[in-house]
Write an enzyme that holds these catalytic residues in place. Sequence first.
Site, PDB file in Angstrom:
ATOM      1  CE  LYS A   1       5.412   0.114  -3.692  1.00 21.22           C
ATOM      2  NZ  LYS A   1       6.015  -1.022  -3.013  1.00 21.22           N
TER       3      LYS A   1
ATOM      4  NE  ARG B   1       1.294  -2.071   1.770  1.00 24.90           N
ATOM      5  CZ  ARG B   1       1.398  -0.798   1.397  1.00 24.90           C
ATOM      6  NH1 ARG B   1       1.627  -0.474   0.135  1.00 24.90           N
ATOM      7  NH2 ARG B   1       1.264   0.169   2.292  1.00 24.90           N
TER       8      ARG B   1
HETATM    9  N1  HH2 Z   1       5.077  -0.540  -0.129  1.00 25.57           N
HETATM   10  C1  HH2 Z   1       4.805   0.589   0.538  1.00 25.57           C
HETATM   11  C2  HH2 Z   1       4.532   0.546   1.906  1.00 25.57           C
HETATM   12  N2  HH2 Z   1       4.478  -0.617   2.560  1.00 25.57           N
HETATM   13  N3  HH2 Z   1       4.646  -2.967   2.558  1.00 25.57           N
HETATM   14  C3  HH2 Z   1       4.881  -4.119   1.899  1.00 25.57           C
HETATM   15  N4  HH2 Z   1       4.806  -5.274   2.556  1.00 25.57           N
HETATM   16  N5  HH2 Z   1       5.188  -4.124   0.571  1.00 25.57           N
HETATM   17  C4  HH2 Z   1       5.278  -2.980  -0.138  1.00 25.57           C
HETATM   18  O1  HH2 Z   1       5.600  -3.050  -1.349  1.00 25.57           O
HETATM   19  C5  HH2 Z   1       5.032  -1.735   0.516  1.00 25.57           C
HETATM   20  C6  HH2 Z   1       4.721  -1.770   1.905  1.00 25.57           C
HETATM   21  C7  HH2 Z   1       4.808   1.892  -0.187  1.00 25.57           C
HETATM   22  O2  HH2 Z   1       3.541   2.211  -0.677  1.00 25.57           O
HETATM   23  P1  HH2 Z   1       2.503   3.215   0.024  1.00 25.57           P
HETATM   24  O3  HH2 Z   1       2.189   2.735   1.397  1.00 25.57           O
HETATM   25  O4  HH2 Z   1       1.328   3.360  -0.839  1.00 25.57           O
HETATM   26  O5  HH2 Z   1       3.251   4.584   0.043  1.00 25.57           O
HETATM   27  P2  HH2 Z   1       3.960   5.406   1.205  1.00 25.57           P
HETATM   28  O6  HH2 Z   1       5.081   4.568   1.693  1.00 25.57           O
HETATM   29  O7  HH2 Z   1       4.410   6.659   0.533  1.00 25.57           O
HETATM   30  O8  HH2 Z   1       2.967   5.625   2.282  1.00 25.57           O
END
Ligand code: HH2
Length: 410
Positions: free
Chosen positions: A219, A255
Site C-alpha cells: 500500500k 491479506r
Molecule cells: N485492502 C484492500 C481491499 N480489501 N480488505 C481488508 N479486509 N483489508 C484491507 O486492508 C483491504 C481489503 C485494498 O487492496 P487491493 O484489494 O489490493 O486493492 P484494490 O482495492 O485497488 O483492488
Amino acid sequence: MDLPCGPHTLTFADRPLVMGVLNLTPDSFFDGGRHDVAGAATRHARRMAAEGADLIDVGAESTRPGADPVSAGDELARLLPVLEGIAALDLGVPLSVDTAKPEVADRALAQGAHLINDISGAGEAMLEVAARHEAPVIAMHMQGEPRTMQQEPRYDDVVAEIRDYLAERVAAGRDLGVDVLVDPGIGFGKTLEHNLDLLANLRELRQIGAPLVLGTSRKSFLDRLLGGVPVEERLTGTLAVNAWAAALGRADVLRVHDVGPHRQLAESIGALRRRRRSSAPRRRVLARGIACRSRIGVTTAERAKPQELLVDIDVTLTAQPPGRRDELGGTVDYAQLAAIAQAVAGRHEYRLVETLAERIAATVGRETPRVSGGSTPWSRIKSLRVRVLKPGAAGAIGAAEVGAEIDWRP
Ligand code: HH2
C-alpha cells in the site's frame, strides 16, 4: 482458536494465516488487469493455494483511493464465473468475497464463497446475509468512502476510535450469531501517521477478542514511509511491516498479494513462537511480605508518623538463552528487592499507596538488582508487579487486606 468457515476451519495458533488477494478488476492498484479474465484468475488462485495460502480473497471492485464504484450487476458478472471456476478446482482453501454489497455477498456465498470481507464494516444488512449463510465476516474500518477517503482524514485518537468501532461490530455480529473478524483498514481514510499508530498498537485492537486481519500489502503508506518506492518495489517493506504486526502485534490474518514469501514469514514466526514456548518457561522471582515503614496516608495526621507496610514484589524475567539455565547473571537478587522497597518507602512521604508501588517498581526496573557474582548480567526484567498493603488500615476497617497493586513494564 478454531473458526468454522463452511466445510473448512480457520485455526488460529502459532502463526498468522495468509490470505491471498485475487482482484478481478481492471483498476486495482497493484494487480489490476492481471486476473480480469476468468482463466487467468483461476490459474492465479491455484498458484496461491500451491504457495501456501490459507484463504483466498476474491474481489471485483477496486477500493483504491479515488476508485469509482461498480454496480452490483457488474461486480457479480466478474465474480460468479470465477468463483464457480475456483470452487471446481477444489483447492481445499476457504474463499472470501471482498464486497461491500449485501446482495453480492449473498450470491457469492450461494456460489461457493465461505466468508465475507467487507471494507465498509459489515452493517446490519451484511450481518444478516452472513447469519443466513452461517458465514464469518471480516469487518474493516474505513473513514469515508474510497473516492474521497484520503482527503484530510481526521481522528482524535485513531486507535481508540477504531477499537471502539470494531468492538461494536463484533457485538452486533454476536447478536446475530455471526463470527466477526476485525480489520483496522490500513490506508482507508488514514494518513501515514494514523497507519503507523494503528500498526504500533495492534495489541490494543486484539483486546476486542476477535481475530485480527491486516491488509498492508504494497500500500501507498509504504511509499511515504520509505521515501518514494513504486508499488512493484514494496514487497520488502510489506514483509517487514507484516512481520512486526504478526510477531509483536499478534495479527492473525495477513491479506497479501505475495503469498509464497508471506507463508515463509508465517512459518518462521510460528517456529520461533513454538521454540520460545518450549525452551523458555516463564520465570518469576518473588520477594513477598517485605516489612517496610513509611509516612503514608491521605491526611496529614496519617503521615505524621511512619506506619508499617507489607510489600510484595514479583519480577518476571526475560527468556533464558539455551544453555544458560543456572547462572547468577540470569536472575535478580531478592535481598536487594527488599532493600529497595524499604529504602523507597522510608525516603519520602506519600499520599497514595499506588504512588509508592509505582516508585518501588520504577526503582527496581532502573537499578535491576543483580546477584553478586553474576558479573555479566544477560537477563532483563520483562515486567514487575508490586503490591503495597497497609495492615493497620485494614484492621481499622475490618478488612483482611487493603492496599494497591500495579503492573509495570520497562
Ligand atoms: N485492502 C484492500 C481491499 N480489501 N480488505 C481488508 N479486509 N483489508 C484491507 O486492508 C483491504 C481489503 C485494498 O487492496 P487491493 O484489494 O489490493 O486493492 P484494490 O482495492 O485497488 O483492488
